[in-house]
Design a protein around this motif. Structure first.
Motif, mmCIF file in Angstrom:
data_model
loop_
_atom_site.group_PDB
_atom_site.id
_atom_site.type_symbol
_atom_site.label_atom_id
_atom_site.label_comp_id
_atom_site.label_asym_id
_atom_site.label_seq_id
_atom_site.Cartn_x
_atom_site.Cartn_y
_atom_site.Cartn_z
ATOM 1 N N PHE A 246 -8.047 -43.907 43.310
ATOM 2 C CA PHE A 246 -7.575 -42.738 44.055
ATOM 3 C C PHE A 246 -6.274 -42.198 43.459
ATOM 4 N N ILE A 247 -5.362 -43.091 43.108
ATOM 5 C CA ILE A 247 -4.089 -42.659 42.511
ATOM 6 C C ILE A 247 -4.336 -41.986 41.172
ATOM 7 N N HIS A 248 -5.207 -42.567 40.354
ATOM 8 C CA HIS A 248 -5.518 -41.956 39.057
ATOM 9 C C HIS A 248 -6.143 -40.580 39.247
ATOM 10 N N SER A 249 -7.029 -40.445 40.211
ATOM 11 C CA SER A 249 -7.664 -39.156 40.470
ATOM 12 C C SER A 249 -6.644 -38.124 40.944
ATOM 13 N N ALA A 250 -5.724 -38.549 41.810
ATOM 14 C CA ALA A 250 -4.703 -37.623 42.302
ATOM 15 C C ALA A 250 -3.775 -37.172 41.182
ATOM 16 N N ILE A 251 -3.408 -38.091 40.288
ATOM 17 C CA ILE A 251 -2.542 -37.728 39.164
ATOM 18 C C ILE A 251 -3.266 -36.780 38.214
ATOM 19 N N THR A 252 -4.565 -37.017 37.986
ATOM 20 C CA THR A 252 -5.337 -36.168 37.077
ATOM 21 C C THR A 252 -5.480 -34.754 37.634
ATOM 22 N N LYS A 253 -5.741 -34.642 38.938
ATOM 23 C CA LYS A 253 -5.920 -33.324 39.542
ATOM 24 C C LYS A 253 -4.620 -32.527 39.574
ATOM 25 N N LYS A 254 -3.526 -33.198 39.887
ATOM 26 C CA LYS A 254 -2.234 -32.513 40.004
ATOM 27 C C LYS A 254 -1.536 -32.350 38.654
#
Length: 289
Positions: A246-254
């Motif tokens: 989830f953290i990796h996905s949030a960093i990638t999107k933002k």
């Protein structure tokens, strides 16, 4: 007077002066080495903890960017309402506890079996058991993903559970084996002479003695499962993201680390510190008991 000086010089040695000089040099060298050690220690602490300090500061940033605009608790408040975050956290806890418990049971039984019995493939079993710990995580993740696709198992929480159990098993096995290496097997022989069965010996003698290794293996497995990203990334499916994913996905999107991720990281750091303190007190209680 010359005769007296000659006699005094005969009884006065220059060795103590040389010894004092050597002592002064030794003390000076110790002070220099001590100051160098202190410098290295301070530099290491700054290198390790300065990024965490910056992370804590920017978790209170009122802006959504990494530019400081003011002090605010808005990101900590948002953590409470972030539904995807709590789903990922729940998945991480479920996977960590279940996979660690399974790995602990299998690893403990395997370690006791390898130590207790002598068979032809014993050395090969030990070598194969350590392979998941030696291989890079990306290889384990890709191979497990191909394996699950080959046998038709859809990716999800179950595949993450299998992958984490496989990955954590060698660590539990190693810790219990280390405890068993210090084990005095004459106790088992004495129990057998007194009429104890293998089951009674296992549950009343072997497992209580192995308890520190078993607990250490369980806690290590939980920690490894909670923080794993590489293997989980390859074997997770839709709706089964854990907290690292989830953290990796949030960093990638933002496009970078946001104050929300910083706030989450601070909460995780505090939780880790609290768990370490509780674990230390628990281990002291076990040792005293």
């Amino acid at each position: 007077m010359n005769f007296i000086n000659i006699i005094r010089g005969a009884f006065t040695s220059t060795k103590p002066k040389a010894h004092d000089e050597a002592e002064r040099h030794a003390r000076r060298a110790i002070r220099n080495s001590f100051s160098f050690s202190n410098t290295v220690f301070i530099v290491t602490l700054i290198f390790l903890f300065l990024p965490l300090f910056v992370l804590v500061i920017y978790s209170f940033n009122s802006s959504s960017s990494m530019t400081w605009t003011g002090f605010s608790f808005r990101w900590y408040q948002r953590l409470l309402t972030e539904r995807g975050l709590w789903i990922a956290f729940r998945n991480s806890i479920i996977i960590a506890i279940s996979s660690a418990a399974t790995a602990t049971i299998i690893g403990t039984i395997g370690a006791i079996g390898v130590n207790w019995y002598r068979f032809k493939l014993r050395s090969y079993v030990q070598t194969i058991s350590f392979l998941p710990m030696i291989l890079p995580e990306i290889i384990i993740g890709v191979s497990l993903s191909i394996f699950f696709a080959g046998i038709g198992i859809p990716l999800g929480l179950f595949t993450i559970y299998i992958a984490h159990t496989t990955f954590c098993l060698p660590f539990v096995f190693l810790m219990v084996m280390a405890r068993l290496d210090e084990f005095d097997f004459s106790i088992i022989e004495a129990a057998a002479d007194l009429g104890a069965s293998e089951r009674e010996t296992l549950f009343k003698i072997t497992l209580p003695i192995c308890k520190p290794g078993i607990i250490s293996g369980l806690l290590t497995a939980i920690t490894l499962s909670l923080e794993d990203f590489v293997i989980t990334f390859f074997v997770s499916g839709p709706g089964s993201s854990t907290l690292p994913v989830f953290i990796h996905s949030a960093i990638t999107k933002k496009g970078g680390i946001t104050p929300l991720i910083s706030a989450l990281s601070v909460v995780m750091i505090l939780g880790t510190v609290i768990l370490c303190i509780m674990l230390r007190k628990f281990l002291k209680y076990i040792a005293a008991k």
